[in-house]
Write an enzyme that holds these catalytic residues in place. Sequence first.
Site, PDB file in Angstrom:
ATOM      1  N   PRO A 195       0.806  -1.213   0.000  1.00 34.25           N
ATOM      2  CG  PRO A 195      -0.658  -1.534   1.737  1.00 34.25           C
ATOM      3  CD  PRO A 195       0.642  -1.985   1.217  1.00 34.25           C
ATOM      4  CD  GLU A 196       4.357   2.442  -3.579  1.00 31.84           C
ATOM      5  OE1 GLU A 196       4.499   3.518  -4.161  1.00 31.84           O
ATOM      6  OE2 GLU A 196       4.931   1.398  -3.930  1.00 31.84           O
ATOM      7  NE  ARG A 203       5.651 -10.484   3.172  1.00 34.79           N
ATOM      8  CZ  ARG A 203       4.639 -10.921   2.421  1.00 34.79           C
ATOM      9  NH1 ARG A 203       3.440 -10.427   2.574  1.00 34.79           N
ATOM     10  NH2 ARG A 203       4.845 -11.853   1.517  1.00 34.79           N
TER      11      ARG A 203
END
Length: 289
Positions: free
Chosen positions: A2-3, A116
């Site tokens: 996600p940017e 993660r």
Amino acid sequence: MPELPEVETIRRYLCSCLVDRCISSVRLARKDLRFPFPARFCERLAGARITALKRRGKYLAIFCVKDDTSFIWLVHLGMSGRLLWFSEGADGLGIDHRHVCADMVCGGALCYDDVRRFGFMDLCAGTDMDNDCERLRHLGIEPLSNRFNGRWLWEEVSKKSKSSKNSGGKAIKDILMDQRYVAGLGNIYVTECLWDAMVHPMRKIHDLTLDECEQIVKGVRKVLRLAIDAGGSSLRDYRQGDGSLGYFQLMLRAYARAGKECLRVGCDGTINKITIGGRSSFFCSKLKT
DNA sequence: CTCAGCTCCTGCGGGC
DNA sequence: TGCCCGCAGGAGCTGA
């Protein structure tokens, strides 16, 4: 990963699900993500009403009011975080890397999944996210704002970069990746923006012309807008707020295309791969360093 | 003060 | 077939 476009896509979707809704309770599957959850996290959120969702860089800020006191629920998705809305509610906390469930009074639920666990959450008192949220204070300018322009990049950033002891100057890729200069860009979109602007990622900021800086800014704006329109890039883990895929990965011109042909019309170059700052970088072989 | 390098974490894919 | 190793990523920390 996600940017900015992914966070913006999620924000737009969740606005329609969450604004003016109240949180009844919050459940956690563990006591930390990348960082520990803030003290009394669940108690502080329970009973709050959500008033707005805003984005700053790659952060999502959920504005809340409880007992006439305003605070901000700050969420960073790390690299594999997902914020998912279930209008019928959700259980399954702990399975599929589901770490947080916020149950709403209306019967829906907002869940946070993160394989993660590079993501994190915070709670900040106040309504002014830029000043009240410690983690947002160091962030640079928004790349879709007017303050981000070619002259700023050419003059201000170059000056700041020059004043450091670093004799050689910084690589443009490192500048664009650095959240203290520009907030919201990560490896994928920096790669795409520089390909669009026809600027080699290793070029030093000092050596760029004003025109090249203008091209970079244009590339950043163009790529971010296209990516937001496509609902973000689903390369591995990313999903939109309703669980659906984004589509910008189908439009990638350079990222992860090592050895393939350059897609610029009339260009017979190939895409090269090098490592800059420990991250994979892709660029057309015809660009000069 | 800066800055390069390391760390966190897990799933996947390549190589043997 | 199965195992092992390296890679992917953002941001904060450490030591020089």
